[in-house]
Design a protein around this motif. Structure first.
Motif, PDB file in Angstrom:
ATOM      1  N   THR A 113       0.727  -1.054  -0.128  1.00  0.00           N
ATOM      2  CA  THR A 113       0.071  -0.002  -0.060  1.00  0.00           C
ATOM      3  C   THR A 113       0.766   1.274  -0.099  1.00  0.00           C
ATOM      4  OG1 THR A 113      -0.279  -0.159   2.357  1.00  0.00           O
ATOM      5  CG2 THR A 113      -1.888  -1.051   1.097  1.00  0.00           C
ATOM      6  N   ALA A 114       2.235   1.155   0.106  1.00  0.00           N
ATOM      7  CA  ALA A 114       3.023   2.363  -0.052  1.00  0.00           C
ATOM      8  C   ALA A 114       3.247   2.986  -1.351  1.00  0.00           C
ATOM      9  CB  ALA A 114       4.402   1.649   0.372  1.00  0.00           C
ATOM     10  N   VAL A 120       9.910   3.677   2.481  1.00  0.00           N
ATOM     11  CA  VAL A 120       9.894   2.791   3.600  1.00  0.00           C
ATOM     12  C   VAL A 120       9.461   3.520   4.646  1.00  0.00           C
ATOM     13  CG1 VAL A 120      11.668   1.353   4.839  1.00  0.00           C
ATOM     14  CG2 VAL A 120      11.885   1.763   2.348  1.00  0.00           C
ATOM     15  N   PRO A 121       8.600   2.900   5.656  1.00  0.00           N
ATOM     16  CA  PRO A 121       8.126   3.683   6.935  1.00  0.00           C
ATOM     17  C   PRO A 121       9.036   3.958   7.932  1.00  0.00           C
ATOM     18  CG  PRO A 121       6.581   1.971   6.204  1.00  0.00           C
ATOM     19  CD  PRO A 121       7.738   1.824   5.332  1.00  0.00           C
ATOM     20  N   LEU A 122       9.025   5.004   8.688  1.00  0.00           N
ATOM     21  CA  LEU A 122      10.303   5.327   9.689  1.00  0.00           C
ATOM     22  C   LEU A 122       9.901   3.991  10.698  1.00  0.00           C
ATOM     23  CD1 LEU A 122      11.832   7.403  11.083  1.00  0.00           C
ATOM     24  CD2 LEU A 122       9.865   8.221  12.200  1.00  0.00           C
ATOM     25  N   GLY A 123      11.366   3.689  11.102  1.00  0.00           N
ATOM     26  CA  GLY A 123      11.765   2.478  11.970  1.00  0.00           C
ATOM     27  C   GLY A 123      11.783   1.106  11.319  1.00  0.00           C
ATOM     28  N   ILE A 124      11.223   0.997  10.184  1.00  0.00           N
ATOM     29  CA  ILE A 124      11.547  -0.421   9.585  1.00  0.00           C
ATOM     30  C   ILE A 124      12.724  -0.520   8.992  1.00  0.00           C
ATOM     31  CG2 ILE A 124      10.486  -1.831   7.714  1.00  0.00           C
ATOM     32  CD1 ILE A 124       7.717  -0.867   8.387  1.00  0.00           C
ATOM     33  N   GLY A 202      15.232  -7.013  16.203  1.00  0.00           N
ATOM     34  CA  GLY A 202      14.129  -7.507  15.438  1.00  0.00           C
ATOM     35  C   GLY A 202      14.256  -7.220  13.976  1.00  0.00           C
ATOM     36  N   PRO A 203      13.353  -7.594  13.262  1.00  0.00           N
ATOM     37  CA  PRO A 203      13.188  -7.420  11.735  1.00  0.00           C
ATOM     38  C   PRO A 203      13.388  -6.136  11.005  1.00  0.00           C
ATOM     39  CG  PRO A 203      11.561  -8.793  12.293  1.00  0.00           C
ATOM     40  CD  PRO A 203      11.842  -8.139  13.734  1.00  0.00           C
ATOM     41  N   LYS A 204      14.416  -5.826  10.451  1.00  0.00           N
ATOM     42  CA  LYS A 204      14.816  -4.851   9.731  1.00  0.00           C
ATOM     43  C   LYS A 204      14.781  -4.821   8.188  1.00  0.00           C
ATOM     44  CE  LYS A 204      14.983  -2.187  13.565  1.00  0.00           C
ATOM     45  NZ  LYS A 204      13.912  -1.223  13.605  1.00  0.00           N
ATOM     46  N   GLU A 205      14.284  -3.797   7.477  1.00  0.00           N
ATOM     47  CA  GLU A 205      14.065  -4.198   6.182  1.00  0.00           C
ATOM     48  C   GLU A 205      14.863  -3.229   4.981  1.00  0.00           C
ATOM     49  OE1 GLU A 205       9.429  -6.108   6.641  1.00  0.00           O
ATOM     50  OE2 GLU A 205       9.931  -4.139   5.272  1.00  0.00           O
ATOM     51  N   ALA A 216      14.539   3.491  -8.707  1.00  0.00           N
ATOM     52  CA  ALA A 216      14.897   2.112  -8.867  1.00  0.00           C
ATOM     53  C   ALA A 216      16.321   2.134  -8.005  1.00  0.00           C
ATOM     54  CB  ALA A 216      15.834   1.920 -10.291  1.00  0.00           C
ATOM     55  N   GLY A 217      16.625   0.894  -7.116  1.00  0.00           N
ATOM     56  CA  GLY A 217      17.624   0.843  -6.069  1.00  0.00           C
ATOM     57  C   GLY A 217      17.411   0.183  -4.793  1.00  0.00           C
ATOM     58  N   PHE A 218      18.012   0.510  -3.776  1.00  0.00           N
ATOM     59  CA  PHE A 218      17.817   0.019  -2.502  1.00  0.00           C
ATOM     60  C   PHE A 218      17.299   1.143  -1.440  1.00  0.00           C
ATOM     61  CE2 PHE A 218      20.944  -2.776  -4.744  1.00  0.00           C
ATOM     62  CZ  PHE A 218      20.288  -3.994  -4.761  1.00  0.00           C
ATOM     63  N   PHE A 219      16.375   0.923  -0.844  1.00  0.00           N
ATOM     64  CA  PHE A 219      15.921   1.750   0.158  1.00  0.00           C
ATOM     65  C   PHE A 219      15.895   1.415   1.493  1.00  0.00           C
ATOM     66  CE2 PHE A 219      14.081   2.126  -4.327  1.00  0.00           C
ATOM     67  CZ  PHE A 219      14.773   3.362  -4.647  1.00  0.00           C
ATOM     68  N   THR A 220      16.131   2.178   2.281  1.00  0.00           N
ATOM     69  CA  THR A 220      16.357   1.951   3.776  1.00  0.00           C
ATOM     70  C   THR A 220      15.397   2.900   4.398  1.00  0.00           C
ATOM     71  OG1 THR A 220      18.020   3.220   4.655  1.00  0.00           O
ATOM     72  CG2 THR A 220      18.321   1.102   3.820  1.00  0.00           C
ATOM     73  N   GLY A 221      14.546   3.876   3.841  1.00  0.00           N
ATOM     74  CA  GLY A 221      13.781   4.957   4.476  1.00  0.00           C
ATOM     75  C   GLY A 221      14.845   6.097   5.159  1.00  0.00           C
ATOM     76  N   SER A 222      16.157   5.843   5.133  1.00  0.00           N
ATOM     77  CA  SER A 222      16.853   7.098   5.441  1.00  0.00           C
ATOM     78  C   SER A 222      17.946   7.235   4.409  1.00  0.00           C
ATOM     79  CB  SER A 222      17.541   6.822   6.688  1.00  0.00           C
ATOM     80  OG  SER A 222      18.454   5.685   6.993  1.00  0.00           O
ATOM     81  N   ARG A 223      18.328   6.404   3.678  1.00  0.00           N
ATOM     82  CA  ARG A 223      19.330   6.501   2.625  1.00  0.00           C
ATOM     83  C   ARG A 223      19.042   5.511   1.299  1.00  0.00           C
ATOM     84  NH1 ARG A 223      24.733   6.620   4.333  1.00  0.00           N
ATOM     85  NH2 ARG A 223      25.019   6.494   1.847  1.00  0.00           N
ATOM     86  N   THR A 224      19.461   5.938   0.256  1.00  0.00           N
ATOM     87  CA  THR A 224      19.190   5.377  -0.922  1.00  0.00           C
ATOM     88  C   THR A 224      20.463   4.901  -1.700  1.00  0.00           C
ATOM     89  OG1 THR A 224      17.030   6.782  -1.458  1.00  0.00           O
ATOM     90  CG2 THR A 224      18.303   5.908  -3.171  1.00  0.00           C
TER      91      THR A 224
END
Length: 254
Positions: A113-114, A120-124, A202-205, A216-224
């Motif tokens: 649903t994003a 990426v939501p905060l904290g995930i 815990g699980p991190k994504e 296009a790329g790898f996303f952590t919510g704080s870095r691309t």
């Protein structure tokens, strides 16, 4: 009648006195030597008794210790294995406790649903400096009203850490990929991948975008991090491997 001479009487008395003195000194010497000998014998006896008592106490303590489950002088292989398996138990600060493996990929995930794989939501998101202990790769179809889990694969700690190491050295964008201008309905794409890592917190994504022209790329919510083949080929296996993608078509080696 002979004349009395005091000297005649004094001589024997003096001689007798010297003899008595000599006997006395000799007797004292003999008694002193005997006393010293007796003292040494007593001391030796006390030393032997004390040593024997200490040995008895040591043996007794050892017997009690073994009786209540104390460690044996030579550890068996089974005992060594038990200590190795318990190295992360409470009270040990040397080795961090490895968390239990995560469950399989959830059927319903926030990615579905994003706005896109970059949202990426905060904290995930995973901080790439964190140690990871395993990886679950989840491939989703993200077409609105037709979302679903397409495939999944599990990877051990070694591969999980290798994926992280390959991603964290990447630049923010892969300059070999084109800048696309596309219609709104093609921005989101049809699918994306979620990398779920086991960590001590815990699980991190990390979310992976490779389809659609929006990102296009790898996303952590704080870095691309830019999309490159080196990390992709580590986890795009089995049902996690897509048939293609808008940006994948420009990459080789994945």
């Amino acid at each position: 009648m002979p004349e009395y001479e005091a000297e005649d009487e004094l001589g024997p008395k003096i001689a007798d006195a010297f003899q008595t003195k000599a006997d006395t000194v000799h007797g004292l010497r003999e008694r002193g030597m005997a006393a010293e000998a007796r003292r040494r014998i007593r001391r030796r006896r006390q030393t032997l008794i004390a040593g024997a008592a200490a040995l008895v106490v040591a043996v007794s303590i050892g017997g009690v210790w073994n009786a209540v489950g104390g460690p044996s002088p030579v550890a068996t292989s089974g005992a060594a294995d038990s200590r190795a398996e318990g190295s992360g138990a409470a009270g040990s600060n040397d080795v961090p406790k490895v968390p239990d493996p995560m469950t399989t990929c959830p059927e319903r995930h926030p990615l579905l649903t994003a706005a896109g794989p970059e949202a990426v939501p905060l904290g995930i998101g995973l901080d790439l400096r964190m140690p990871v202990y395993g990886l679950e790769a989840c491939r989703y179809r993200i077409v609105p009203a037709d979302t679903m889990l397409l495939g999944s694969a599990s990877f051990n700690a070694s591969t999980a850490q290798q994926v992280v190491d390959e991603i964290k050295v990447l630049p923010e964008r892969n300059p070999s990929l084109p800048m696309m201008d596309c219609p709104t309905n093609a921005i989101r794409g049809t699918e994306a991948i979620v990398l779920r890592f086991d960590t001590a917190a815990g699980p991190k994504e990390i979310w992976v975008g490779y389809d659609g022209c929006g990102s296009a790329g790898f996303f952590t919510g704080s870095r691309t991090y830019g999309l490159y083949a080196a990390p992709l080929k580590l986890f795009m296996k089995g049902t996690v491997r897509p048939a293609g993608g808008m940006y994948l078509d420009y990459l080789t080696g994945w």
